[in-house]
Scaffold this motif. Structure first.
Motif, PDB file in Angstrom:
ATOM      1  N   ILE A 229      16.743   6.042   5.325  1.00  0.00           N
ATOM      2  CA  ILE A 229      16.415   6.159   6.751  1.00  0.00           C
ATOM      3  C   ILE A 229      17.673   6.643   7.457  1.00  0.00           C
ATOM      4  CG2 ILE A 229      15.553   4.976   8.803  1.00  0.00           C
ATOM      5  CD1 ILE A 229      14.379   2.844   6.941  1.00  0.00           C
ATOM      6  N   ALA A 230      17.654   7.896   7.904  1.00  0.00           N
ATOM      7  CA  ALA A 230      18.813   8.486   8.567  1.00  0.00           C
ATOM      8  C   ALA A 230      18.457   8.834  10.009  1.00  0.00           C
ATOM      9  CB  ALA A 230      19.275   9.727   7.818  1.00  0.00           C
ATOM     10  N   ASP A 278      18.788   1.506   4.930  1.00  0.00           N
ATOM     11  CA  ASP A 278      19.203   1.678   6.329  1.00  0.00           C
ATOM     12  C   ASP A 278      20.651   2.161   6.328  1.00  0.00           C
ATOM     13  OD1 ASP A 278      19.404   1.575   9.080  1.00  0.00           O
ATOM     14  OD2 ASP A 278      19.772  -0.584   9.141  1.00  0.00           O
ATOM     15  N   THR A 279      20.951   3.154   7.157  1.00  0.00           N
ATOM     16  CA  THR A 279      22.269   3.783   7.116  1.00  0.00           C
ATOM     17  C   THR A 279      22.931   3.785   8.486  1.00  0.00           C
ATOM     18  OG1 THR A 279      21.321   5.966   7.560  1.00  0.00           O
ATOM     19  CG2 THR A 279      21.519   5.311   5.247  1.00  0.00           C
ATOM     20  N   ALA A 280      24.214   4.099   8.469  1.00  0.00           N
ATOM     21  CA  ALA A 280      24.968   4.219   9.722  1.00  0.00           C
ATOM     22  C   ALA A 280      24.476   5.424  10.508  1.00  0.00           C
ATOM     23  CB  ALA A 280      26.457   4.361   9.418  1.00  0.00           C
ATOM     24  N   GLY A 281      24.487   5.325  11.843  1.00  0.00           N
ATOM     25  CA  GLY A 281      24.060   6.424  12.695  1.00  0.00           C
ATOM     26  C   GLY A 281      24.951   7.643  12.538  1.00  0.00           C
ATOM     27  N   LEU A 282      24.331   8.812  12.529  1.00  0.00           N
ATOM     28  CA  LEU A 282      25.073  10.058  12.324  1.00  0.00           C
ATOM     29  C   LEU A 282      25.607  10.579  13.657  1.00  0.00           C
ATOM     30  CD1 LEU A 282      22.581  11.749   9.838  1.00  0.00           C
ATOM     31  CD2 LEU A 282      24.798  10.726   9.282  1.00  0.00           C
ATOM     32  N   GLU A 295      30.096   8.829   6.416  1.00  0.00           N
ATOM     33  CA  GLU A 295      30.318   9.538   5.154  1.00  0.00           C
ATOM     34  C   GLU A 295      29.403   9.000   4.058  1.00  0.00           C
ATOM     35  OE1 GLU A 295      34.399   9.425   4.049  1.00  0.00           O
ATOM     36  OE2 GLU A 295      35.105  10.412   5.886  1.00  0.00           O
ATOM     37  N   ARG A 296      29.268   7.676   4.022  1.00  0.00           N
ATOM     38  CA  ARG A 296      28.391   7.072   3.015  1.00  0.00           C
ATOM     39  C   ARG A 296      26.934   7.471   3.266  1.00  0.00           C
ATOM     40  NH1 ARG A 296      30.536   0.841   2.041  1.00  0.00           N
ATOM     41  NH2 ARG A 296      32.625   1.396   1.313  1.00  0.00           N
ATOM     42  N   THR A 297      26.548   7.540   4.528  1.00  0.00           N
ATOM     43  CA  THR A 297      25.185   7.947   4.864  1.00  0.00           C
ATOM     44  C   THR A 297      24.899   9.350   4.346  1.00  0.00           C
ATOM     45  OG1 THR A 297      25.076   6.560   6.841  1.00  0.00           O
ATOM     46  CG2 THR A 297      23.600   8.464   6.757  1.00  0.00           C
ATOM     47  N   ARG A 300      24.572   9.371   0.620  1.00  0.00           N
ATOM     48  CA  ARG A 300      23.329   8.750   0.141  1.00  0.00           C
ATOM     49  C   ARG A 300      22.115   9.635   0.423  1.00  0.00           C
ATOM     50  NH1 ARG A 300      22.450   3.556  -1.711  1.00  0.00           N
ATOM     51  NH2 ARG A 300      20.618   3.709  -3.049  1.00  0.00           N
ATOM     52  N   VAL A 301      22.143  10.359   1.521  1.00  0.00           N
ATOM     53  CA  VAL A 301      21.054  11.284   1.846  1.00  0.00           C
ATOM     54  C   VAL A 301      20.918  12.328   0.739  1.00  0.00           C
ATOM     55  CG1 VAL A 301      20.425  13.200   3.370  1.00  0.00           C
ATOM     56  CG2 VAL A 301      20.999  10.978   4.347  1.00  0.00           C
TER      57      VAL A 301
END
Length: 463
Positions: A229-230, A278-282, A295-297, A300-301
């Motif tokens: 989820i991005a 669930d990821t950090a907001g871009l 960066e991790r988001t 992972r995408v």
């Protein structure tokens, strides 16, 4: 048809067939020509050699005069057993000490500790089932959803094998006629109807292509779907995760950048496991920790099986949404579903802007509006061309099977091209032989020791 056994498989083998560790019950299994005799030597109760197959017997296991445990012995005489050999299963109390004492006692009496998957390997070598069915045993043990259980059960009961058997049987008839032509090569005769062969190849190719297409879904059923989820900060990613999981798994806050690390959990949708991340907001940020999360988001995408791109429909235009999605630079083949959030506070105009956009679902994650539509959209993206929920369609879940089908498809296409260009009987027969061989590798009609070792060493020891 039984296969001649190598000397090592003529031994009597023994292993723990229940998971290691303390428990209420442990089951120790023996299989082989001396299984009943060896158990009789340590079992104080009825003489097992005099008892009929498929019976249970209560008694004690003894090492000399020392009682190791009170047990229940299950007796299965070959060929009416799992391995088609004499099999004895000893149910003991689930103590590690008892199990090790019993295994050590039986080994000292002449049994050999089983290798990984050796019981199932013996069943295959004795003709109890084919190789595809044997592999389905491991899949059934590993099944963790209703759908993976259904697919493994169908394969274990021979659904896939029968489909391949019918396919090969039809090809074998034509292959035999081509081989006959080679025997009469000097007389320039044709026994195989080329027009009929073309029709048959078209039917077979259609089936092989369907089986190959099913592998994408089969892989998902077997391994689950990693769904990232991005989206930008405050789009509602954590709220959506909590709603999909139906629990407060992630912290929800109006403060942008709350999620700094990846939060993961699984849920089953209609029998398919989805692992939501669930990821950090871009966004661009000077915060060092938040930058690491971004960066991790992005990393992972790139590794996802499916991406949900969540956006706020009250602040994002369709043009801006497309720019954000393009910025992800998704590798080809990773499906993306755009999900517009905050439907409950959006105006009619803001909603209407996305009504005609493909692969877009509108929701209100905080209230649960649109979640059923989202779940169905996720399943549609994963299923591709669709899933027969009755379980009557074969779904390929095994990488080895898929690779063999790919090779068979290449050889079948070579036959088709050879017929179109007037290739000689020798070339047609050779390509058809290769196609039959690769299909035969799936069910084990054609197999090597290395292949069998590779397959069965992936099983647990007691199976």
């Amino acid at each position: 048809m039984a296969v001649a056994l190598p000397p090592s498989l003529s031994d009597t083998i023994v292993a723990l067939s229940t998971p290691p560790g303390a428990g209420a019950i442990a089951l120790v299994r023996l299989s082989g020509p001396a299984a009943i005799h060896l158990t009789d030597e340590v079992f104080a109760g009825k003489h097992l050699r005099d008892q009929p197959s498929h019976t249970l017997h209560v008694g004690t296991v003894r090492d000399g005069e020392r009682i190791i445990d009170e047990v229940v012995v299950s007796l299965f005489r070959g060929p009416h057993s799992y391995t088609r050999e004499d099999v004895v299963e000893i149910s003991t109390h689930g103590s590690d000490y008892i199990v090790q004492e019993l295994l050590g006692l039986l080994v000292r009496r002449g049994a050999r500790l089983a290798e990984a998957g050796e019981f199932t390997k013996r069943a295959f070598l004795h003709g109890a089932f084919d190789l595809a069915q044997a592999e389905a045993v491991a899949d059934l043990i590993a099944a963790d959803s209703a759908l993976s259980h259904q697919v493994a059960m169908r394969q274990m009961r021979g659904g896939f094998s029968q489909e391949l058997k019918d396919l090969r049987g039809r090809l074998v008839q034509f292959a035999a006629l081509l081989e006959l032509e080679l025997d009469f090569g000097e007389e320039d005769v044709e026994f195989a109807d080329r027009t009929g062969l073309v029709r048959l190849l078209e039917e077979v190719q259609t089936l092989v292509r369907r089986l190959l297409r099913s592998f994408e879904l089969g892989n998902v059923i077997k391994h689950g779907v990693t769904t990232v989820i991005a989206g930008r900060p405050n789009a509602g990613k954590s709220t959506l995760l909590n709603a999909l999981l139906n629990e407060e798994r992630a912290i929800v806050s109006a403060i942008a950048g709350t999620t700094r690390d990846l939060i993961e959990d699984e849920v089953s949708l209609d029998g398919i496991r989805f692992r939501f991340v669930d990821t950090a907001g871009l966004r661009d940020t000077t915060d060092v920790v938040e930058s690491m999360g971004v960066e991790r988001t992005l990393k992972r995408v790139q590794q996802a099986a499916l991406v949900i791109y969540l956006f706020d429909i009250t602040t994002t235009t369709p043009t801006g949404l497309q720019a954000e999605i393009d910025a992800l630079q998704l590798p080809a083949g990773i499906p993306l579903l755009a999900v517009g959030n905050k439907l409950d506070v959006a105006s009619d105009t803001e909603q209407a802007a996305y009504d005609e956009r493909p692969n877009t679902v509108l929701i209100a994650a905080s209230r649960g509006d649109g979640l059923d539509e989202l779940r169905e959209a996720l399943l549609t993206r994963v299923r591709g061309e669709g899933l027969d929920r009755t379980g009557s369609s074969t779904i390929v879940t095994n990488v080895r099977h898929a690779r063999s089908l790919e090779q068979a498809a290449l050889h079948l296409e070579a036959v088709v091209q050879g017929l179109a260009t007037g290739a000689g009987t020798e070339l047609l027969a050779a390509d058809l032989r290769h196609a039959l061989a690769t299909l035969g590798q799936i069910t084990g009609e054609i197999s090597s020791d290395d292949l069998l070792t590779s397959i069965f060493t992936q099983f647990c020891i007691g199976k």
